[in-house]
Design a protein around this motif. Structure first.
Motif, PDB file in Angstrom:
ATOM      1  N   TRP A 125      60.453 -56.771 -24.852  1.00  0.00           N
ATOM      2  CA  TRP A 125      60.497 -55.520 -25.486  1.00  0.00           C
ATOM      3  C   TRP A 125      61.586 -54.707 -25.466  1.00  0.00           C
ATOM      4  N   VAL A 126      62.417 -54.932 -24.324  1.00  0.00           N
ATOM      5  CA  VAL A 126      63.840 -54.031 -24.416  1.00  0.00           C
ATOM      6  C   VAL A 126      64.471 -54.777 -25.373  1.00  0.00           C
ATOM      7  N   LEU A 127      64.822 -55.996 -25.340  1.00  0.00           N
ATOM      8  CA  LEU A 127      65.361 -56.878 -26.213  1.00  0.00           C
ATOM      9  C   LEU A 127      65.128 -56.485 -27.676  1.00  0.00           C
ATOM     10  N   THR A 128      63.802 -56.467 -28.219  1.00  0.00           N
ATOM     11  CA  THR A 128      63.378 -56.112 -29.108  1.00  0.00           C
ATOM     12  C   THR A 128      63.912 -54.575 -29.757  1.00  0.00           C
ATOM     13  N   GLY A 129      63.840 -53.722 -28.714  1.00  0.00           N
ATOM     14  CA  GLY A 129      64.234 -52.288 -28.731  1.00  0.00           C
ATOM     15  C   GLY A 129      65.766 -52.278 -29.059  1.00  0.00           C
ATOM     16  N   CYS A 130      66.439 -52.994 -28.433  1.00  0.00           N
ATOM     17  CA  CYS A 130      67.977 -52.926 -28.555  1.00  0.00           C
ATOM     18  C   CYS A 130      68.398 -53.389 -29.804  1.00  0.00           C
ATOM     19  N   LEU A 131      67.717 -54.410 -30.402  1.00  0.00           N
ATOM     20  CA  LEU A 131      68.066 -54.955 -31.953  1.00  0.00           C
ATOM     21  C   LEU A 131      67.679 -53.866 -32.886  1.00  0.00           C
TER      22      LEU A 131
ATOM     23  N   LYS B 212      63.127 -46.665 -29.822  1.00  0.00           N
ATOM     24  CA  LYS B 212      62.488 -45.683 -28.929  1.00  0.00           C
ATOM     25  C   LYS B 212      61.245 -46.041 -28.600  1.00  0.00           C
ATOM     26  N   GLN B 213      60.516 -46.477 -29.461  1.00  0.00           N
ATOM     27  CA  GLN B 213      58.765 -46.874 -29.505  1.00  0.00           C
ATOM     28  C   GLN B 213      58.835 -48.267 -28.452  1.00  0.00           C
ATOM     29  N   CYS B 214      59.831 -48.921 -28.759  1.00  0.00           N
ATOM     30  CA  CYS B 214      59.892 -50.331 -28.124  1.00  0.00           C
ATOM     31  C   CYS B 214      60.172 -50.048 -26.633  1.00  0.00           C
ATOM     32  N   PHE B 215      61.313 -49.150 -26.288  1.00  0.00           N
ATOM     33  CA  PHE B 215      61.485 -48.875 -24.989  1.00  0.00           C
ATOM     34  C   PHE B 215      60.346 -48.137 -24.036  1.00  0.00           C
TER      35      PHE B 215
ATOM     36  N   SER C 150      59.112 -57.873 -36.202  1.00  0.00           N
ATOM     37  CA  SER C 150      59.173 -58.383 -34.840  1.00  0.00           C
ATOM     38  C   SER C 150      57.847 -58.312 -34.036  1.00  0.00           C
ATOM     39  N   GLY C 151      56.860 -57.692 -34.485  1.00  0.00           N
ATOM     40  CA  GLY C 151      55.614 -57.517 -33.781  1.00  0.00           C
ATOM     41  C   GLY C 151      54.873 -58.717 -33.615  1.00  0.00           C
ATOM     42  N   PHE C 152      54.776 -59.614 -34.676  1.00  0.00           N
ATOM     43  CA  PHE C 152      54.209 -60.811 -34.432  1.00  0.00           C
ATOM     44  C   PHE C 152      54.612 -61.684 -33.488  1.00  0.00           C
ATOM     45  N   TRP C 153      56.020 -61.968 -33.380  1.00  0.00           N
ATOM     46  CA  TRP C 153      56.368 -62.683 -32.239  1.00  0.00           C
ATOM     47  C   TRP C 153      56.293 -62.150 -30.828  1.00  0.00           C
ATOM     48  N   LEU C 154      56.087 -61.064 -30.724  1.00  0.00           N
ATOM     49  CA  LEU C 154      55.821 -60.196 -29.436  1.00  0.00           C
ATOM     50  C   LEU C 154      54.260 -60.738 -29.069  1.00  0.00           C
ATOM     51  N   ALA C 155      53.615 -60.369 -29.970  1.00  0.00           N
ATOM     52  CA  ALA C 155      51.858 -60.742 -30.097  1.00  0.00           C
ATOM     53  C   ALA C 155      51.535 -61.844 -29.596  1.00  0.00           C
ATOM     54  N   VAL C 156      52.250 -62.737 -30.177  1.00  0.00           N
ATOM     55  CA  VAL C 156      52.170 -64.459 -30.027  1.00  0.00           C
ATOM     56  C   VAL C 156      52.440 -64.695 -28.365  1.00  0.00           C
ATOM     57  N   GLU C 157      53.854 -64.034 -28.042  1.00  0.00           N
ATOM     58  CA  GLU C 157      54.319 -64.272 -26.701  1.00  0.00           C
ATOM     59  C   GLU C 157      53.163 -63.923 -25.651  1.00  0.00           C
ATOM     60  N   SER C 158      52.674 -62.650 -25.754  1.00  0.00           N
ATOM     61  CA  SER C 158      51.499 -62.210 -24.951  1.00  0.00           C
ATOM     62  C   SER C 158      50.250 -62.860 -24.940  1.00  0.00           C
ATOM     63  N   ALA C 159      49.939 -63.310 -26.199  1.00  0.00           N
ATOM     64  CA  ALA C 159      48.478 -63.964 -26.227  1.00  0.00           C
ATOM     65  C   ALA C 159      48.570 -65.416 -25.670  1.00  0.00           C
TER      66      ALA C 159
END
Length: 122
Positions: A21-27, A39-42, A75-84
Motif C-alpha cells: 500500500w505504501v509503494l502504491t501510495g508513493c507511485l 493519501k488514501q493509500c497511506f 492499481s486496485g486489482f493487483w492489491l486485491a489479488v495479492e491479499s486474496a
C-alpha cells in the motif's frame, strides 16, 4: 487480544501487505492529480499494518464510484489479488484463518477504497 493479533500479523506478513500500500501510495503521489489517491493509500497502509480492532464502513456517491473505477483499473486489482492469494494460503491452516479473514477484508478494500471509512472497534 487485538494487540497480540496485530503484533503477530505484522511479523507474519502484514508488513508485506502494508508496504504494498505504501509503494502504491508513493507511485500515485508522483503526479499532482494522484496526491489525494496517494493519501488514501497511506491511510489504508496503516490499516494494513495493524488491522485487528478496526473495521471498515463502505459508503459513497458518484464521485467515489468514478474514482474507484479508475483505481481498480490502475492499481486496485493487483492489491486485491495479492491479499486474496495470501488470505487463501493462510486459510489452509486452522491457525491462519483469522489472518486470512483479515486479508480478505483488505482485498475488498483494495477493490473499492474510496468512500470507505476506517473506525476503531472496542
Amino acid at each position: 487480544m487485538g494487540c497480540l493479533g496485530n503484533l503477530l500479523w505484522f511479523v507474519c506478513g502484514g508488513c508485506i501487505s502494508g508496504l504494498s500500500w505504501v509503494l502504491t501510495g508513493c507511485l500515485w503521489c508522483i503526479t499532482i492529480i494522484g496526491i489525494p489517491v496517494g493519501k488514501q493509500c497511506f491511510k489504508f497502509a496503516a490499516l494494513s499494518f495493524f488491522p485487528f480492532g478496526k473495521d471498515i464502513a463502505y459508503s459513497g456517491g458518484a464521485g467515489s464510484f468514478l474514482l474507484n473505477v479508475i483505481w481498480l483499473l490502475v492499481s486496485g486489482f493487483w492489491l486485491a489479488v495479492e491479499s486474496a492469494l495470501i488470505g487463501t494460503l493462510l486459510c489452509i491452516t486452522i491457525i491462519g484463518i483469522p489472518f486470512g479473514l483479515q486479508h480478505f477484508k483488505l482485498a475488498r478494500l483494495a477493490l473499492m477504497p474510496f468512500g470507505s471509512n476506517v473506525y476503531t472497534t472496542f
